[in-house]
Write a protein that holds these residues in place. Sequence first.
Motif, PDB file in Angstrom:
ATOM      1  N   MET A  87       0.344  -5.517  -0.566  1.00  0.00           N
ATOM      2  CA  MET A  87      -0.546  -6.400  -1.322  1.00  0.00           C
ATOM      3  C   MET A  87      -0.878  -5.731  -2.649  1.00  0.00           C
ATOM      4  N   GLN A  88      -0.918  -6.545  -3.684  1.00  0.00           N
ATOM      5  CA  GLN A  88      -1.254  -6.047  -5.016  1.00  0.00           C
ATOM      6  C   GLN A  88      -2.254  -6.998  -5.666  1.00  0.00           C
ATOM      7  N   THR A  89      -3.223  -6.428  -6.339  1.00  0.00           N
ATOM      8  CA  THR A  89      -4.130  -7.208  -7.175  1.00  0.00           C
ATOM      9  C   THR A  89      -3.701  -6.995  -8.618  1.00  0.00           C
ATOM     10  N   TRP A  90      -3.389  -8.092  -9.284  1.00  0.00           N
ATOM     11  CA  TRP A  90      -2.927  -8.068 -10.669  1.00  0.00           C
ATOM     12  C   TRP A  90      -4.017  -8.646 -11.575  1.00  0.00           C
ATOM     13  N   VAL A  91      -4.176  -8.035 -12.752  1.00  0.00           N
ATOM     14  CA  VAL A  91      -5.129  -8.516 -13.749  1.00  0.00           C
ATOM     15  C   VAL A  91      -4.418  -8.561 -15.097  1.00  0.00           C
ATOM     16  N   ARG A  92      -4.705  -9.627 -15.856  1.00  0.00           N
ATOM     17  CA  ARG A  92      -4.124  -9.719 -17.197  1.00  0.00           C
ATOM     18  C   ARG A  92      -5.022  -8.945 -18.168  1.00  0.00           C
ATOM     19  N   PHE A  93      -4.430  -7.970 -18.842  1.00  0.00           N
ATOM     20  CA  PHE A  93      -5.098  -7.214 -19.889  1.00  0.00           C
ATOM     21  C   PHE A  93      -4.451  -7.578 -21.224  1.00  0.00           C
ATOM     22  N   VAL A  94      -4.970  -7.032 -22.303  1.00  0.00           N
ATOM     23  CA  VAL A  94      -4.405  -7.296 -23.624  1.00  0.00           C
ATOM     24  C   VAL A  94      -2.913  -6.953 -23.639  1.00  0.00           C
ATOM     25  N   GLY A  95      -2.533  -5.882 -22.955  1.00  0.00           N
ATOM     26  CA  GLY A  95      -1.135  -5.449 -22.917  1.00  0.00           C
ATOM     27  C   GLY A  95      -0.273  -6.161 -21.893  1.00  0.00           C
ATOM     28  N   GLY A  96      -0.835  -7.097 -21.145  1.00  0.00           N
ATOM     29  CA  GLY A  96      -0.065  -7.845 -20.155  1.00  0.00           C
ATOM     30  C   GLY A  96      -0.613  -7.658 -18.744  1.00  0.00           C
ATOM     31  N   TRP A  97       0.127  -8.160 -17.778  1.00  0.00           N
ATOM     32  CA  TRP A  97      -0.267  -8.100 -16.375  1.00  0.00           C
ATOM     33  C   TRP A  97      -0.081  -6.691 -15.839  1.00  0.00           C
ATOM     34  N   ARG A  98      -1.124  -6.188 -15.134  1.00  0.00           N
ATOM     35  CA  ARG A  98      -1.072  -4.849 -14.558  1.00  0.00           C
ATOM     36  C   ARG A  98      -1.662  -4.876 -13.150  1.00  0.00           C
ATOM     37  N   ILE A  99      -1.163  -3.994 -12.300  1.00  0.00           N
ATOM     38  CA  ILE A  99      -1.687  -3.820 -10.952  1.00  0.00           C
ATOM     39  C   ILE A  99      -2.908  -2.911 -11.038  1.00  0.00           C
ATOM     40  N   VAL A 100      -4.020  -3.357 -10.465  1.00  0.00           N
ATOM     41  CA  VAL A 100      -5.237  -2.535 -10.444  1.00  0.00           C
ATOM     42  C   VAL A 100      -5.512  -1.979  -9.051  1.00  0.00           C
ATOM     43  N   ALA A 101      -4.929  -2.602  -8.024  1.00  0.00           N
ATOM     44  CA  ALA A 101      -5.080  -2.126  -6.652  1.00  0.00           C
ATOM     45  C   ALA A 101      -3.859  -2.544  -5.851  1.00  0.00           C
ATOM     46  N   ALA A 102      -3.399  -1.634  -4.989  1.00  0.00           N
ATOM     47  CA  ALA A 102      -2.237  -1.929  -4.146  1.00  0.00           C
ATOM     48  C   ALA A 102      -2.432  -1.290  -2.781  1.00  0.00           C
ATOM     49  N   HIS A 103      -1.866  -1.929  -1.789  1.00  0.00           N
ATOM     50  CA  HIS A 103      -1.938  -1.413  -0.416  1.00  0.00           C
ATOM     51  C   HIS A 103      -0.575  -1.642   0.236  1.00  0.00           C
ATOM     52  N   VAL A 104      -0.052  -0.595   0.850  1.00  0.00           N
ATOM     53  CA  VAL A 104       1.229  -0.661   1.554  1.00  0.00           C
ATOM     54  C   VAL A 104       1.018  -0.095   2.945  1.00  0.00           C
ATOM     55  N   SER A 105       1.511  -0.796   3.953  1.00  0.00           N
ATOM     56  CA  SER A 105       1.426  -0.291   5.323  1.00  0.00           C
ATOM     57  C   SER A 105       2.640  -0.755   6.104  1.00  0.00           C
ATOM     58  N   ILE A 106       2.897  -0.093   7.208  1.00  0.00           N
ATOM     59  CA  ILE A 106       4.016  -0.449   8.081  1.00  0.00           C
ATOM     60  C   ILE A 106       3.487  -0.558   9.505  1.00  0.00           C
ATOM     61  N   ILE A 107       3.916  -1.613  10.191  1.00  0.00           N
ATOM     62  CA  ILE A 107       3.525  -1.821  11.585  1.00  0.00           C
ATOM     63  C   ILE A 107       4.775  -2.156  12.396  1.00  0.00           C
ATOM     64  N   ASP A 108       4.630  -2.136  13.711  1.00  0.00           N
ATOM     65  CA  ASP A 108       5.694  -2.650  14.565  1.00  0.00           C
ATOM     66  C   ASP A 108       5.825  -4.136  14.285  1.00  0.00           C
ATOM     67  N   GLU A 109       7.050  -4.620  14.235  1.00  0.00           N
ATOM     68  CA  GLU A 109       7.245  -6.039  13.963  1.00  0.00           C
ATOM     69  C   GLU A 109       6.686  -6.868  15.120  1.00  0.00           C
ATOM     70  N   PRO A 110       5.784  -7.802  14.815  1.00  0.00           N
ATOM     71  CA  PRO A 110       5.231  -8.641  15.877  1.00  0.00           C
ATOM     72  C   PRO A 110       6.328  -9.464  16.553  1.00  0.00           C
ATOM     73  N   LYS A 111       6.096  -9.829  17.800  1.00  0.00           N
ATOM     74  CA  LYS A 111       7.060 -10.649  18.539  1.00  0.00           C
ATOM     75  C   LYS A 111       7.226 -12.019  17.884  1.00  0.00           C
ATOM     76  N   SER A 112       6.136 -12.577  17.390  1.00  0.00           N
ATOM     77  CA  SER A 112       6.205 -13.847  16.685  1.00  0.00           C
ATOM     78  C   SER A 112       5.281 -13.791  15.482  1.00  0.00           C
ATOM     79  N   LEU A 113       5.705 -14.420  14.423  1.00  0.00           N
ATOM     80  CA  LEU A 113       4.896 -14.465  13.212  1.00  0.00           C
ATOM     81  C   LEU A 113       4.292 -15.850  13.068  1.00  0.00           C
ATOM     82  N   THR A 114       2.987 -15.890  12.892  1.00  0.00           N
ATOM     83  CA  THR A 114       2.319 -17.167  12.671  1.00  0.00           C
ATOM     84  C   THR A 114       1.400 -17.020  11.484  1.00  0.00           C
ATOM     85  N   THR A 115       1.075 -18.122  10.850  1.00  0.00           N
ATOM     86  CA  THR A 115       0.141 -18.104   9.739  1.00  0.00           C
ATOM     87  C   THR A 115      -0.950 -19.116   9.996  1.00  0.00           C
ATOM     88  N   GLY A 116      -2.018 -18.945   9.303  1.00  0.00           N
ATOM     89  CA  GLY A 116      -3.136 -19.873   9.418  1.00  0.00           C
ATOM     90  C   GLY A 116      -3.074 -20.970   8.365  1.00  0.00           C
TER      91      GLY A 116
END
Length: 134
Positions: free
Chosen positions: A104-133
């Motif tokens: 996940m990345q949070t992007w913000v537009r600054f005078v110089g363009g779009w920049r990432i201000v916060a990022a999160h990377v993680s790895i998990i075991d792949e779930p048996k099924s993927l669902t979304t809300g």
Amino acid sequence: MDIDLPDVLAEVTAQFARYEEALVSNDVTVLDQLFHEDARTLRYGIAENLYGYTEVTAFRAARSPAGLMRRTARTLITTYGRDAAVASTLFYRDSAPGKVGRQMQTWVRFVGGWRIVAAHVSIIDEPKSLTTGF
């Protein structure tokens, strides 16, 4: 507030694609450009907590360029107004079967363009099924 204005969504999507290309090709110059140069910028990685642009760029400079290829899935980019966005994606590496990465990345537009201000990377075991809300 306007969510997902087409022109803003296209801009952030292009920057996200630029980031992904730089990541898998280890283009450290572009990766550094895409993070906001500020002590409040952060990146929580798989095995590191990086506080500030200096720590983020030092991590990139020291990282091995081996094994960076990956494929992404279920990428979702949402923009809020004209100057903020969140990009989320799942990723898979052949070197890590049965695992799924989440970014996940949070992007913000600054005078110089779009920049990432916060990022999160993680790895998990792949779930048996993927669902979304949604």
